[in-house]
Design a protein around this motif. Structure first.
Motif, PDB file in Angstrom:
ATOM      1  N   VAL A 162      61.190  80.364  82.423  1.00  0.00           N
ATOM      2  CA  VAL A 162      61.301  80.618  81.303  1.00  0.00           C
ATOM      3  C   VAL A 162      61.423  82.293  81.287  1.00  0.00           C
ATOM      4  O   VAL A 162      60.989  83.215  82.454  1.00  0.00           O
ATOM      5  N   VAL A 163      62.641  82.670  80.988  1.00  0.00           N
ATOM      6  CA  VAL A 163      64.192  83.778  80.589  1.00  0.00           C
ATOM      7  C   VAL A 163      63.742  84.776  79.561  1.00  0.00           C
ATOM      8  O   VAL A 163      62.894  84.144  77.925  1.00  0.00           O
ATOM      9  N   ARG A 164      63.439  86.312  79.933  1.00  0.00           N
ATOM     10  CA  ARG A 164      62.890  87.181  78.474  1.00  0.00           C
ATOM     11  C   ARG A 164      64.326  87.113  77.421  1.00  0.00           C
ATOM     12  O   ARG A 164      65.219  87.876  78.961  1.00  0.00           O
ATOM     13  N   ALA A 165      64.748  86.393  76.977  1.00  0.00           N
ATOM     14  CA  ALA A 165      65.896  86.962  75.517  1.00  0.00           C
ATOM     15  C   ALA A 165      66.023  88.106  75.193  1.00  0.00           C
ATOM     16  O   ALA A 165      67.237  88.633  75.212  1.00  0.00           O
ATOM     17  N   ASP A 166      65.118  88.892  75.450  1.00  0.00           N
ATOM     18  CA  ASP A 166      64.651  90.549  74.418  1.00  0.00           C
ATOM     19  C   ASP A 166      65.845  91.462  75.962  1.00  0.00           C
ATOM     20  O   ASP A 166      66.116  92.743  75.451  1.00  0.00           O
ATOM     21  N   ALA A 196      64.994  68.525  88.910  1.00  0.00           N
ATOM     22  CA  ALA A 196      65.459  68.402  87.877  1.00  0.00           C
ATOM     23  C   ALA A 196      64.714  69.906  87.347  1.00  0.00           C
ATOM     24  O   ALA A 196      63.888  69.945  87.595  1.00  0.00           O
ATOM     25  N   LYS A 197      65.448  70.540  86.628  1.00  0.00           N
ATOM     26  CA  LYS A 197      65.403  72.002  85.865  1.00  0.00           C
ATOM     27  C   LYS A 197      65.588  72.498  84.274  1.00  0.00           C
ATOM     28  O   LYS A 197      66.332  71.513  84.477  1.00  0.00           O
ATOM     29  N   ILE A 198      64.495  72.909  83.797  1.00  0.00           N
ATOM     30  CA  ILE A 198      65.307  73.112  82.688  1.00  0.00           C
ATOM     31  C   ILE A 198      65.150  74.951  82.351  1.00  0.00           C
ATOM     32  O   ILE A 198      63.869  75.043  82.858  1.00  0.00           O
ATOM     33  N   VAL A 199      65.888  75.158  81.806  1.00  0.00           N
ATOM     34  CA  VAL A 199      66.699  77.169  81.379  1.00  0.00           C
ATOM     35  C   VAL A 199      65.638  77.035  79.790  1.00  0.00           C
ATOM     36  O   VAL A 199      66.267  76.485  78.862  1.00  0.00           O
ATOM     37  N   LEU A 200      64.529  77.804  79.485  1.00  0.00           N
ATOM     38  CA  LEU A 200      64.221  77.999  78.425  1.00  0.00           C
ATOM     39  C   LEU A 200      64.042  79.698  78.603  1.00  0.00           C
ATOM     40  O   LEU A 200      64.018  80.686  79.376  1.00  0.00           O
ATOM     41  N   LYS A 201      62.903  80.449  76.811  1.00  0.00           N
ATOM     42  CA  LYS A 201      63.862  81.879  76.885  1.00  0.00           C
ATOM     43  C   LYS A 201      61.765  81.747  75.805  1.00  0.00           C
ATOM     44  O   LYS A 201      61.025  81.088  75.304  1.00  0.00           O
ATOM     45  N   VAL A 202      62.004  83.257  76.111  1.00  0.00           N
ATOM     46  CA  VAL A 202      60.478  83.782  75.505  1.00  0.00           C
ATOM     47  C   VAL A 202      61.628  84.760  75.022  1.00  0.00           C
ATOM     48  O   VAL A 202      62.538  85.541  75.167  1.00  0.00           O
ATOM     49  N   ASP A 203      60.811  85.836  73.562  1.00  0.00           N
ATOM     50  CA  ASP A 203      61.620  87.130  72.688  1.00  0.00           C
ATOM     51  C   ASP A 203      61.025  88.419  73.486  1.00  0.00           C
ATOM     52  O   ASP A 203      61.920  89.256  73.452  1.00  0.00           O
ATOM     53  N   SER A 204      60.039  88.114  74.497  1.00  0.00           N
ATOM     54  CA  SER A 204      59.323  89.387  74.734  1.00  0.00           C
ATOM     55  C   SER A 204      58.756  89.764  76.117  1.00  0.00           C
ATOM     56  O   SER A 204      58.219  88.214  76.665  1.00  0.00           O
ATOM     57  N   VAL A 257      52.917  67.974  82.512  1.00  0.00           N
ATOM     58  CA  VAL A 257      51.682  69.511  82.698  1.00  0.00           C
ATOM     59  C   VAL A 257      52.611  70.264  82.327  1.00  0.00           C
ATOM     60  O   VAL A 257      52.089  70.925  81.487  1.00  0.00           O
ATOM     61  N   ILE A 258      53.312  70.343  82.705  1.00  0.00           N
ATOM     62  CA  ILE A 258      54.584  71.584  82.647  1.00  0.00           C
ATOM     63  C   ILE A 258      54.375  72.066  81.301  1.00  0.00           C
ATOM     64  O   ILE A 258      54.248  73.001  80.511  1.00  0.00           O
ATOM     65  N   ASP A 259      54.599  70.804  80.254  1.00  0.00           N
ATOM     66  CA  ASP A 259      55.338  70.966  78.574  1.00  0.00           C
ATOM     67  C   ASP A 259      53.872  70.947  78.237  1.00  0.00           C
ATOM     68  O   ASP A 259      53.977  71.879  76.909  1.00  0.00           O
ATOM     69  N   GLN A 260      52.537  71.075  78.583  1.00  0.00           N
ATOM     70  CA  GLN A 260      51.666  71.704  77.601  1.00  0.00           C
ATOM     71  C   GLN A 260      51.832  73.677  77.342  1.00  0.00           C
ATOM     72  O   GLN A 260      51.326  73.649  76.730  1.00  0.00           O
ATOM     73  N   PHE A 261      51.828  73.700  78.402  1.00  0.00           N
ATOM     74  CA  PHE A 261      52.758  75.127  78.295  1.00  0.00           C
ATOM     75  C   PHE A 261      54.122  75.809  77.541  1.00  0.00           C
ATOM     76  O   PHE A 261      53.752  76.237  77.088  1.00  0.00           O
ATOM     77  N   THR A 262      55.952  74.637  78.042  1.00  0.00           N
ATOM     78  CA  THR A 262      55.952  75.672  77.622  1.00  0.00           C
ATOM     79  C   THR A 262      56.777  74.277  76.138  1.00  0.00           C
ATOM     80  O   THR A 262      57.733  74.469  76.325  1.00  0.00           O
ATOM     81  N   GLY A 263      56.178  73.578  76.416  1.00  0.00           N
ATOM     82  CA  GLY A 263      56.931  72.035  75.479  1.00  0.00           C
ATOM     83  C   GLY A 263      57.826  72.879  73.944  1.00  0.00           C
ATOM     84  O   GLY A 263      58.088  72.457  73.152  1.00  0.00           O
ATOM     85  N   LYS A 264      57.378  73.656  73.615  1.00  0.00           N
ATOM     86  CA  LYS A 264      57.320  74.593  72.323  1.00  0.00           C
ATOM     87  C   LYS A 264      58.574  75.521  72.247  1.00  0.00           C
ATOM     88  O   LYS A 264      58.515  76.271  71.097  1.00  0.00           O
ATOM     89  N   LEU A 265      58.706  75.734  73.557  1.00  0.00           N
ATOM     90  CA  LEU A 265      59.690  76.245  74.050  1.00  0.00           C
ATOM     91  C   LEU A 265      60.999  76.357  73.668  1.00  0.00           C
ATOM     92  O   LEU A 265      61.099  75.204  73.694  1.00  0.00           O
ATOM     93  N   LYS A 266      62.050  76.946  73.586  1.00  0.00           N
ATOM     94  CA  LYS A 266      63.525  77.042  73.041  1.00  0.00           C
ATOM     95  C   LYS A 266      64.560  76.551  74.324  1.00  0.00           C
ATOM     96  O   LYS A 266      64.233  77.713  75.409  1.00  0.00           O
ATOM     97  N   LEU A 267      65.963  76.113  74.198  1.00  0.00           N
ATOM     98  CA  LEU A 267      66.352  76.459  75.317  1.00  0.00           C
ATOM     99  C   LEU A 267      66.828  77.946  75.887  1.00  0.00           C
ATOM    100  O   LEU A 267      66.969  78.077  74.207  1.00  0.00           O
ATOM    101  N   LEU A 268      67.385  78.075  76.547  1.00  0.00           N
ATOM    102  CA  LEU A 268      67.647  79.442  77.338  1.00  0.00           C
ATOM    103  C   LEU A 268      69.768  79.898  76.129  1.00  0.00           C
ATOM    104  O   LEU A 268      70.401  78.485  76.222  1.00  0.00           O
TER     105      LEU A 268
END
Length: 116
Positions: free
Chosen positions: A8-12, A52-60, A105-116
């Motif tokens: 999970v990467v900071r997009a800001d 398998a890897k997925i890269v997602l983002k957060v806003d801050s 289990v990971i999806d319980q925490f990150t399932g609503k985040l968007k792809l980077l």
């Protein structure tokens, strides 16, 4: 049981593509080593399955730390802070590596985040 790793990467931060790639690599390796140290065979199985890897983002920064605080209670994860040699200030939190672990289990925490 499907395994994956999530970064999970900071997009800001407006990091360049190369900087993001380097930070994601740091997160992937650090988190992988945490799983490997647990000695449960999950890291090895993940490698055999194709990593398998997925890269997602957060806003801050706040979103990143809130996620980290939630995840670290349940899953092996690592927050990455930059050395500050190029684009951003030393100690800046840039991303989190989570797992590899069970995808559900990971999806319980990150399932609503968007792809980077």
């Amino acid at each position: 049981m499907a395994l994956k790793q999530v970064i999970v990467v900071r997009a800001d931060l407006q990091m360049g593509k190369g900087k993001i790639a380097a930070q994601v690599c740091h997160a992937s390796l650090e988190s992988y080593h945490k799983v490997l140290e647990r000695g449960m065979g999950i890291a090895e199985k993940w490698v055999q399955e194709g990593q398998a890897k997925i890269v997602l983002k957060v806003d801050s920064e706040r979103d990143l730390y809130e996620l980290y605080e939630q995840v670290k209670r349940t899953l092996p994860c690592e927050i990455i802070r930059d050395a500050g040699k190029t684009q951003i200030n030393p100690g800046t939190a840039t991303c989190i590596g989570i797992g590899p672990w069970e995808a559900e289990v990971i999806d319980q925490f990150t399932g609503k985040l968007k792809l980077l």
